[in-house]
Design an enzyme around this catalytic site. Structure first.
Site, PDB file in Angstrom:
ATOM      1  N   CYS A  25       0.705  -0.975   0.018  1.00 39.01           N
ATOM      2  CA  CYS A  25      -0.040  -0.023   0.023  1.00 39.01           C
ATOM      3  C   CYS A  25       0.895   1.245   0.164  1.00 39.01           C
ATOM      4  O   CYS A  25       2.001   1.430   0.773  1.00 39.01           O
ATOM      5  CB  CYS A  25      -0.888  -0.024   1.204  1.00 39.01           C
ATOM      6  SG  CYS A  25      -1.912  -1.161   1.270  1.00 39.01           S
TER       7      CYS A  25
ATOM      8  N   ARG B  43       4.001  -0.183  -4.641  1.00 39.50           N
ATOM      9  CA  ARG B  43       3.682  -0.910  -3.411  1.00 39.50           C
ATOM     10  C   ARG B  43       2.325  -1.344  -3.224  1.00 39.50           C
ATOM     11  O   ARG B  43       1.926  -2.153  -2.228  1.00 39.50           O
ATOM     12  CB  ARG B  43       3.428   0.390  -2.422  1.00 39.50           C
ATOM     13  CG  ARG B  43       4.927   1.190  -2.209  1.00 39.50           C
ATOM     14  CD  ARG B  43       4.990   2.338  -1.205  1.00 39.50           C
ATOM     15  NE  ARG B  43       4.682   1.808   0.081  1.00 39.50           N
ATOM     16  CZ  ARG B  43       5.749   1.378   1.135  1.00 39.50           C
ATOM     17  NH1 ARG B  43       7.030   1.721   0.597  1.00 39.50           N
ATOM     18  NH2 ARG B  43       5.355   0.985   1.861  1.00 39.50           N
TER      19      ARG B  43
ATOM     20  N   TRP C  32      -2.969  -2.797  -1.560  1.00 42.39           N
ATOM     21  CA  TRP C  32      -2.440  -4.224  -1.868  1.00 42.39           C
ATOM     22  C   TRP C  32      -3.250  -4.818  -0.830  1.00 42.39           C
ATOM     23  O   TRP C  32      -3.189  -4.706   0.268  1.00 42.39           O
ATOM     24  CB  TRP C  32      -0.939  -4.145  -1.717  1.00 42.39           C
ATOM     25  CG  TRP C  32      -0.660  -5.651  -1.914  1.00 42.39           C
ATOM     26  CD1 TRP C  32      -0.232  -6.189  -2.956  1.00 42.39           C
ATOM     27  CD2 TRP C  32      -0.488  -6.933  -0.899  1.00 42.39           C
ATOM     28  NE1 TRP C  32       0.083  -7.568  -3.006  1.00 42.39           N
ATOM     29  CE2 TRP C  32      -0.167  -7.786  -1.871  1.00 42.39           C
ATOM     30  CE3 TRP C  32      -0.607  -7.029   0.248  1.00 42.39           C
ATOM     31  CZ2 TRP C  32       0.111  -9.171  -0.873  1.00 42.39           C
ATOM     32  CZ3 TRP C  32      -0.666  -8.190   0.924  1.00 42.39           C
ATOM     33  CH2 TRP C  32      -0.125  -9.299   0.212  1.00 42.39           C
TER      34      TRP C  32
ATOM     35  N   ASN D  32      -2.047   1.870   6.017  1.00 38.78           N
ATOM     36  CA  ASN D  32      -1.033   0.990   5.697  1.00 38.78           C
ATOM     37  C   ASN D  32      -0.623   0.164   6.493  1.00 38.78           C
ATOM     38  O   ASN D  32      -0.292   0.586   7.734  1.00 38.78           O
ATOM     39  CB  ASN D  32       0.382   1.647   4.984  1.00 38.78           C
ATOM     40  CG  ASN D  32       1.202   0.523   4.600  1.00 38.78           C
ATOM     41  OD1 ASN D  32       0.849  -0.728   4.212  1.00 38.78           O
ATOM     42  ND2 ASN D  32       2.589   1.053   4.317  1.00 38.78           N
ATOM     43  N   GLY D  33      -0.689  -1.302   6.640  1.00 43.50           N
ATOM     44  CA  GLY D  33      -0.363  -2.147   7.744  1.00 43.50           C
ATOM     45  C   GLY D  33      -1.602  -3.159   7.832  1.00 43.50           C
ATOM     46  O   GLY D  33      -2.578  -3.432   7.330  1.00 43.50           O
TER      47      GLY D  33
ATOM     48  N   GLU E  50      17.005 -17.967  -6.402  1.00 40.93           N
ATOM     49  CA  GLU E  50      16.801 -16.759  -6.684  1.00 40.93           C
ATOM     50  C   GLU E  50      16.256 -16.572  -8.058  1.00 40.93           C
ATOM     51  O   GLU E  50      15.244 -15.803  -8.494  1.00 40.93           O
ATOM     52  CB  GLU E  50      17.957 -15.737  -6.553  1.00 40.93           C
ATOM     53  CG  GLU E  50      17.814 -14.475  -7.001  1.00 40.93           C
ATOM     54  CD  GLU E  50      16.638 -13.566  -7.004  1.00 40.93           C
ATOM     55  OE1 GLU E  50      15.961 -13.940  -6.103  1.00 40.93           O
ATOM     56  OE2 GLU E  50      16.532 -12.469  -7.657  1.00 40.93           O
TER      57      GLU E  50
ATOM     58  N   LYS F  13      12.594 -14.971  -9.602  1.00 36.01           N
ATOM     59  CA  LYS F  13      12.497 -14.012 -10.715  1.00 36.01           C
ATOM     60  C   LYS F  13      11.611 -14.512 -11.892  1.00 36.01           C
ATOM     61  O   LYS F  13      10.654 -13.648 -12.241  1.00 36.01           O
ATOM     62  CB  LYS F  13      13.884 -13.821 -11.477  1.00 36.01           C
ATOM     63  CG  LYS F  13      14.900 -12.832 -10.810  1.00 36.01           C
ATOM     64  CD  LYS F  13      14.373 -11.368 -10.767  1.00 36.01           C
ATOM     65  CE  LYS F  13      13.737 -11.094  -9.469  1.00 36.01           C
ATOM     66  NZ  LYS F  13      14.306 -11.242  -8.324  1.00 36.01           N
TER      67      LYS F  13
ATOM     68  N   GLU G  24       7.950 -14.707 -10.327  1.00 37.57           N
ATOM     69  CA  GLU G  24       7.099 -13.613 -10.059  1.00 37.57           C
ATOM     70  C   GLU G  24       6.552 -12.718 -11.329  1.00 37.57           C
ATOM     71  O   GLU G  24       5.464 -12.086 -11.162  1.00 37.57           O
ATOM     72  CB  GLU G  24       7.581 -12.741  -9.003  1.00 37.57           C
ATOM     73  CG  GLU G  24       8.907 -11.926  -9.382  1.00 37.57           C
ATOM     74  CD  GLU G  24       9.576 -11.136  -8.256  1.00 37.57           C
ATOM     75  OE1 GLU G  24       8.929 -10.875  -7.210  1.00 37.57           O
ATOM     76  OE2 GLU G  24      11.081 -11.140  -8.070  1.00 37.57           O
TER      77      GLU G  24
ATOM     78  N   HIS H 130      17.512 -37.033  -5.755  1.00 32.00           N
ATOM     79  CA  HIS H 130      16.643 -37.539  -4.544  1.00 32.00           C
ATOM     80  C   HIS H 130      15.520 -37.174  -4.553  1.00 32.00           C
ATOM     81  O   HIS H 130      14.824 -37.333  -3.810  1.00 32.00           O
ATOM     82  CB  HIS H 130      17.499 -36.818  -3.269  1.00 32.00           C
ATOM     83  CG  HIS H 130      19.072 -37.098  -3.147  1.00 32.00           C
ATOM     84  ND1 HIS H 130      19.343 -38.403  -2.618  1.00 32.00           N
ATOM     85  CD2 HIS H 130      20.118 -36.507  -3.228  1.00 32.00           C
ATOM     86  CE1 HIS H 130      20.608 -38.368  -2.651  1.00 32.00           C
ATOM     87  NE2 HIS H 130      21.114 -37.139  -3.036  1.00 32.00           N
TER      88      HIS H 130
ATOM     89  N   LYS I 183       5.790  -4.475  -4.011  1.00 33.23           N
ATOM     90  CA  LYS I 183       7.359  -4.068  -3.829  1.00 33.23           C
ATOM     91  C   LYS I 183       7.725  -4.488  -2.407  1.00 33.23           C
ATOM     92  O   LYS I 183       8.686  -5.007  -2.068  1.00 33.23           O
ATOM     93  CB  LYS I 183       7.596  -2.731  -4.354  1.00 33.23           C
ATOM     94  CG  LYS I 183       9.126  -2.483  -4.339  1.00 33.23           C
ATOM     95  CD  LYS I 183       9.885  -3.332  -5.286  1.00 33.23           C
ATOM     96  CE  LYS I 183      11.526  -3.024  -5.141  1.00 33.23           C
ATOM     97  NZ  LYS I 183      12.057  -4.143  -5.814  1.00 33.23           N
TER      98      LYS I 183
HETATM   99  O1  M6R Z   1      12.556  -4.830   0.255  1.00 34.43           O
HETATM  100  P1  M6R Z   1      13.136  -6.329   0.695  1.00 34.43           P
HETATM  101  O2  M6R Z   1      14.654  -6.489   0.019  1.00 34.43           O
HETATM  102  O3  M6R Z   1      13.358  -6.584   2.283  1.00 34.43           O
HETATM  103  O4  M6R Z   1      12.110  -7.181   0.280  1.00 34.43           O
HETATM  104  C1  M6R Z   1      12.330  -8.534   0.499  1.00 34.43           C
HETATM  105  C2  M6R Z   1      11.405  -9.338  -0.498  1.00 34.43           C
HETATM  106  O5  M6R Z   1      10.089  -8.962  -0.482  1.00 34.43           O
HETATM  107  C3  M6R Z   1      11.833  -9.170  -1.977  1.00 34.43           C
HETATM  108  O6  M6R Z   1      13.284  -9.379  -2.157  1.00 34.43           O
HETATM  109  C4  M6R Z   1      11.174 -10.048  -3.126  1.00 34.43           C
HETATM  110  O7  M6R Z   1      11.345 -11.521  -2.997  1.00 34.43           O
HETATM  111  C5  M6R Z   1      11.217  -9.475  -4.535  1.00 34.43           C
HETATM  112  N1  M6R Z   1      10.261  -9.187  -5.066  1.00 34.43           N
HETATM  113  C6  M6R Z   1      12.015 -10.477  -5.156  1.00 34.43           C
HETATM  114  O8  M6R Z   1      12.267 -10.137  -6.542  1.00 34.43           O
END
Ligand code: M6R
Length: 590
Positions: A2, A28, A76, A102-103, A468, A472, A475, A491, A585
């Site tokens: 948010c 956000r 969000w 927000n929260g 990682e 990517k 998402e 395994h 984000k």
């Molecule tokens: O702002 P941060 O680095 O603490 O965020 C952590 C995760 O939410 C963030 O890395 C998320 O996994 C990304 N969207 C991945 O690309």
């Protein structure tokens, strides 16, 4: 999660300013949005489902008169579906106040029951509306007092902005969710993040937890625990508007990927002895914990391999959400290093709070220097990559890897060699990120855009990079992707491979090379389509993506082509890579 933003000042187009600012915060939250603005003591509300980015400011003229005070929110969803009713701002039956939040209010169910008993009628399913009704209960005592009384009843995390029909101020309060005041001349702003007001001012004041600010001609800060006025320093901001805009690129994600030509050099250019201080802290600590979430969590895991190999040092790593379960081991000699882009991730913040309670030292490796994490820490190592706005983390990831590589070298007493390695890596990235390279990856994206699943394998420091890579791909392309340690395939996961399944093998030119190539042969024998990310080609690869051979910095260069692949898969599958579904984000809820 948010975005919230408000304006009060001499300009007569407050709704327009707020909508423009919210567009800058859309990363956000982007399922619905709304604003509330004042005209001649009346509150006007407009809210709608959809992305604020799609809303044309020209349409606004139809619905607004002159206004010098407005608040807004880009949502969000947490409590209640994505509907116009659940979009913020929220009001009560009498429409005397409007609130954005927000929260998460954790005790909202109990509070709502009591309020309903007292005769309040709810219009939405949100936790936020509870706060509006709580404020209304004491509104006769004035807005400030009513908010203070309401806040006392709240459990959970919040950043709220409230305006009322009768008073010409914006009142904000926070606990656990970010709020920053932008200080202008005869005008002030308040937002969840700086890009919202960067166009108007580069001077900020930070609102900390359990504080309130009354935005009038001059912001007035109040400590909610003591009810005393607090003096705040004005802090200058280095970011500029261009940093926070797409420029010539169609999306932030590709802009931020390409910025990696420069960011590594900026990142490693750390003055002030921060790296040395971190090294001293690690040496003194009885147990160092590296903590992050999502991508940052994978970076922490990669760092544990770097620390082991380069510095011969064991470091504990865990995700922010899991860390509190280790609190039994913490003492005042433990060290927690939080890794984050935003510095506002609720799970990582909770880990820091748990560590703080035990008296641990706190360090953060963080991009947003104004963030809660940065301000909670004893030592801050800034990433210095400028605003990262695409939901998928790219330039912040490689900067975090660069910092942790540097720390590992410094811990081994070889900081200069670490710096040299990273300067060389930055140069190689610059050469690598050319249009031909991108086209080569685009060609691969075309071949595999229709697949249902894909897998990524790696070994040692490149195993977390496989994890990682999978994040990517998941998402932004929404393809089912999973990362594995190459050795683990046999395994169980190898059962997933069938004819044509794309499998990315990250093959570093180091002691792990033969093992990972062996795993790749096993996949190939089951019909897998092998995409090699490696400095050298190999006959086993069906498609080769060349990366420079940069020794211990290999995770940095290996993840970049996969970022590009994920981006182009998203485009080909008609997804918006900057605003993937269900995500935001900055994950400021637990
Ligand atoms: O702002 P941060 O680095 O603490 O965020 C952590 C995760 O939410 C963030 O890395 C998320 O996994 C990304 N969207 C991945 O690309």
């Amino acid at each position: 999660m948010c975005g919230i933003f408000a304006y009060k000042g001499h300009r007569n187009n407050a709704p327009e300013i707020v909508i423009k600012g919210l567009k800058m915060l859309e990363y956000r939250g982007y399922d619905s949005w709304g604003i509330a603005f004042k005209t001649d003591h009346a509150l006007n509300i407009h809210k709608q489902v959809g992305k604020i980015g799609d809303f044309k400011i020209s349409d606004l003229k139809k619905m607004t008169a002159k206004s010098q005070l407005a608040i807004g929110h880009s949502r969000w969803a947490t409590h209640g579906g994505v509907t116009q009713m659940n979009a913020h701002p929220h009001c009560t039956e009498k429409n005397e106040i409007a609130i954005v939040h927000n929260g998460i209010i954790e005790n909202f169910t109990e509070l709502k029951k009591i309020l309903i008993k007292n005769g309040h009628i709810f219009k939405s399913e949100t936790d936020t509306e509870v706060v509006a009704h709580l404020i209304e209960e004491n509104l006769k005592k004035g807005l400030e007092k009513a908010i203070k009384m309401a806040i006392k009843k709240l459990e959970g995390r919040y950043a709220i902005l409230v305006i009322s029909e009768k008073e010409d101020v914006i009142i904000a309060a926070r606990r656990g969710s970010p709020l920053i005041v932008g200080v202008g001349k005869d005008e002030n702003f308040i937002a969840s993040d700086i890009p919202a007001f960067l166009e108007y001012t580069k001077k900020v004041q930070y609102l900390d937890d359990n504080e309130m600010v009354i935005i009038d001609k001059k912001p007035k800060f109040i400590d909610l625990k003591t009810d005393k006025i607090i003096k705040k320093r004005e802090v200058p901001i280095e970011w500029n508007v261009e940093n926070a805009e797409k420029g010539v690129y169609p999306h932030f994600m590709i802009k931020e990927i390409m910025e990696q030509k420069d960011t590594i050099c900026r990142t490693i250019n750390q003055n002030g002895g921060g790296i040395e201080k971190v090294v001293e802290s690690i040496k003194k600590a009885y147990g160092t914990y590296l903590v992050g979430c999502g991508t940052a969590g994978k970076v922490c895991l990669a760092a544990s391999y770097l620390f082991s190999k380069i510095a011969k040092k064991h470091i504990n790593t865990t995700f922010g959400s899991e860390f509190p379960s280790y609190h039994h081991f913490l003492t005042n000699r433990s060290l927690l290093i939080a890794v984050s882009q935003s510095g506002e991730t609720a799970d990582t913040l909770e880990a820091m709070e748990v560590a703080k309670e035990k008296g641990c030292k706190l360090i953060s490796i963080v991009n947003v220097e104004s963030s809660t994490m940065a301000r909670m820490s004893d030592i801050i190592i800034p990433l210095k990559v400028g605003p990262e706005k695409a939901v998928a983390s790219t330039k912040a990831t490689t900067a975090q890897l660069a910092i942790l590589t540097l720390i590992a070298y410094a811990l081994a007493g070889d900081l200069d060699r670490g710096k040299q390695l990273l300067i060389n890596t930055a140069g190689q990235i610059n050469d690598m990120l050319n249009p031909r390279y991108e086209d080569h990856i685009k060609t691969l994206a075309k071949k595999i855009a229709g697949v249902e699943s894909m897998y990524v394998i790696g070994k040692a420091v490149n195993y977390p990079m496989a994890l990682e890579a999978a994040i990517k791909l998941q998402e932004v392309s929404y393809i089912h992707a999973e990362g594995f340690a190459g050795g683990e395939l046999k395994h169980g996961p190898i059962a997933l491979i069938s004819k044509g399944t794309p499998c990315i093998a990250i093959v570093a030119n180091d002691e792990t090379k033969n093992d990972i190539l062996g795993n790749t042969i096993e996949i190939k024998a089951r019909g897998g389509y092998i995409i090699g990310v490696s400095p050298e080609n190999n006959e086993i690869f069906d498609y080769w993506i060349k990366v420079p051979d940069v020794g211990d910095a290999s995770p940095i260069v290996n993840i970049i082509p996969i970022q590009i692949l994920a981006y182009h898969l998203a485009i080909m599958r008609q997804n918006n890579p900057d605003m993937p579904r269900n995500l935001a984000k900055s994950v400021t809820v637990k």
